[in-house]
Scaffold this motif. Structure first.
Motif, PDB file in Angstrom:
ATOM      1  N   ALA A 120      20.256  38.481   9.977  1.00  9.87           N
ATOM      2  CA  ALA A 120      19.660  39.782   9.690  1.00  9.87           C
ATOM      3  C   ALA A 120      18.047  39.585   9.779  1.00  9.87           C
ATOM      4  CB  ALA A 120      20.437  40.194   8.379  1.00  9.87           C
ATOM      5  N   ALA A 121      17.664  38.481   9.192  1.00  8.73           N
ATOM      6  CA  ALA A 121      16.197  38.276   9.278  1.00  8.73           C
ATOM      7  C   ALA A 121      15.601  38.255  10.616  1.00  8.73           C
ATOM      8  CB  ALA A 121      15.857  36.994   8.402  1.00  8.73           C
ATOM      9  N   ILE A 122      16.536  37.269  11.369  1.00 13.02           N
ATOM     10  CA  ILE A 122      15.890  37.021  12.988  1.00 13.02           C
ATOM     11  C   ILE A 122      16.025  38.573  13.687  1.00 13.02           C
ATOM     12  CG2 ILE A 122      16.569  35.996  15.076  1.00 13.02           C
ATOM     13  CD1 ILE A 122      17.156  33.631  13.557  1.00 13.02           C
ATOM     14  N   ALA A 123      17.064  39.233  13.275  1.00 14.40           N
ATOM     15  CA  ALA A 123      17.215  40.499  14.093  1.00 14.40           C
ATOM     16  C   ALA A 123      16.056  41.429  13.466  1.00 14.40           C
ATOM     17  CB  ALA A 123      18.547  41.124  13.653  1.00 14.40           C
ATOM     18  N   THR A 124      15.601  41.408  12.409  1.00 20.62           N
ATOM     19  CA  THR A 124      14.499  42.222  11.780  1.00 20.62           C
ATOM     20  C   THR A 124      13.041  41.891  12.101  1.00 20.62           C
ATOM     21  OG1 THR A 124      15.671  42.722   9.677  1.00 20.62           O
ATOM     22  CG2 THR A 124      13.183  43.006   9.664  1.00 20.62           C
ATOM     23  N   LEU A 125      13.121  40.497  12.502  1.00 21.51           N
ATOM     24  CA  LEU A 125      11.843  40.376  12.905  1.00 21.51           C
ATOM     25  C   LEU A 125      11.588  40.667  14.507  1.00 21.51           C
ATOM     26  CD1 LEU A 125      11.406  36.694  11.215  1.00 21.51           C
ATOM     27  CD2 LEU A 125      10.043  38.586  10.737  1.00 21.51           C
ATOM     28  N   ARG A 126      12.938  40.334  15.323  1.00 22.61           N
ATOM     29  CA  ARG A 126      12.852  40.768  16.675  1.00 22.61           C
ATOM     30  C   ARG A 126      12.749  42.348  16.748  1.00 22.61           C
ATOM     31  NH1 ARG A 126      17.752  36.609  18.692  1.00 22.61           N
ATOM     32  NH2 ARG A 126      16.347  34.922  19.246  1.00 22.61           N
ATOM     33  N   ARG A 127      13.028  43.035  16.030  1.00 22.89           N
ATOM     34  CA  ARG A 127      12.753  44.341  16.202  1.00 22.89           C
ATOM     35  C   ARG A 127      11.350  44.677  16.074  1.00 22.89           C
ATOM     36  NH1 ARG A 127      17.687  44.904  13.694  1.00 22.89           N
ATOM     37  NH2 ARG A 127      16.488  45.329  11.435  1.00 22.89           N
ATOM     38  N   HIS A 128      10.696  44.134  15.067  1.00 24.78           N
ATOM     39  CA  HIS A 128       9.293  44.234  15.120  1.00 24.78           C
ATOM     40  C   HIS A 128       8.412  43.612  16.160  1.00 24.78           C
ATOM     41  CE1 HIS A 128       9.067  46.104  11.001  1.00 24.78           C
ATOM     42  NE2 HIS A 128       9.974  45.301  10.536  1.00 24.78           N
ATOM     43  N   PHE A 129       9.117  42.407  16.550  1.00 22.86           N
ATOM     44  CA  PHE A 129       8.404  41.678  17.863  1.00 22.86           C
ATOM     45  C   PHE A 129       8.480  42.807  19.108  1.00 22.86           C
ATOM     46  CE2 PHE A 129       9.745  37.257  16.621  1.00 22.86           C
ATOM     47  CZ  PHE A 129       8.936  37.414  15.262  1.00 22.86           C
ATOM     48  N   GLY A 130       9.402  43.612  19.372  1.00 22.68           N
ATOM     49  CA  GLY A 130       9.754  44.403  20.323  1.00 22.68           C
ATOM     50  C   GLY A 130      10.763  43.760  21.185  1.00 22.68           C
ATOM     51  N   VAL A 131      11.486  42.785  20.487  1.00 26.47           N
ATOM     52  CA  VAL A 131      12.573  42.099  21.388  1.00 26.47           C
ATOM     53  C   VAL A 131      14.064  42.558  20.935  1.00 26.47           C
ATOM     54  CG1 VAL A 131      13.637  39.659  21.581  1.00 26.47           C
ATOM     55  CG2 VAL A 131      10.961  39.994  21.436  1.00 26.47           C
TER      56      VAL A 131
END
Length: 213
Positions: A198-209
């Motif tokens: 979930a953390a990786i998914a959240t970060l990737r959304r902020h990355f634009g990935v």
């Protein structure tokens, strides 16, 4: 640092004690000082086995060391009491123990107890962050090295993740297996994997990935 892989023990001792007191700049300087040593030590560690032949795996294990040593309040706080209890040893002895523990934990995370999490790569996450527009949010110049990027990723995570996700991914970045994360956080079985993903998914959304990538 002198030759590749050789530690300036006196300087490392000074920086380690300052870092143990919570001095962030000392932590940063120590990590930069130890980076070449860590690359050599991880790549030559027998516990790495076949993973030592992969530059990605070596760098992932080194980045786990950065996560442990490169932040105030991290593992450096354990060094002064260890030194007091082991008067016949020095910082180099302690660091070899730390490297050995991180390598064993990293190898377990890749080959054993995580089960199905080998697609979760520290280096991949850092690479995605390094090319994302999210870096501009920190108001700092673009990172030049993997070490600088790892630090900025940690700061970005602190800004964007809820506490339970941040605690889980911080331990994962240090090389802990899901079982070890659950033991340290006192969560039920299966929760560590969910929180890290979930953390990786959240970060990737902020990355634009794309989180499903």
């Amino acid at each position: 640092m002198t030759a590749h892989g050789a530690i300036d023990l006196a300087r490392c001792e000074e920086l380690a004690l300052a870092g143990a007191r919570g001095e962030t700049e000392a932590c940063n300087e120590l990590v930069e000082h130890l980076w070449p040593f860590w690359l050599d030590a991880v790549a030559s560690n027998r516990s790495m086995g076949s993973l030592a032949h992969s530059e990605d795996h070596v760098h992932n294990a080194v980045l786990a060391l950065v996560a442990k040593i490169g932040r105030a309040g991290g593992s450096l706080r354990l060094y002064p009491p260890w030194r007091d209890q082991n008067r016949d040893k020095d910082f180099g002895d302690w660091m070899r123990i730390v490297v050995a523990n991180v390598v064993r934990s990293y190898v377990r995370s890749q080959l054993g107890s995580r089960g199905g999490t080998d697609e979760l790569s520290i280096k991949r996450l850092i690479n995605e962050f390094s090319v994302s527009p999210a870096l501009a949010e920190l108001g700092e110049r673009p990172p030049i090295t993997a070490l600088q990027t790892a630090r900025q990723l940690a700061e970005f995570a602190r800004r964007h993740l809820p506490p339970e996700q941040l605690s889980a991914i911080s331990l994962w970045l240090e090389g802990n297996s899901f079982d070890e994360i659950e033991a340290q956080l006192g969560t039920e079985a299966g929760q560590a994997g969910k929180r890290v993903r979930a953390a990786i998914a959240t970060l990737r959304r902020h990355f634009g990935v794309n989180a499903e990538k």
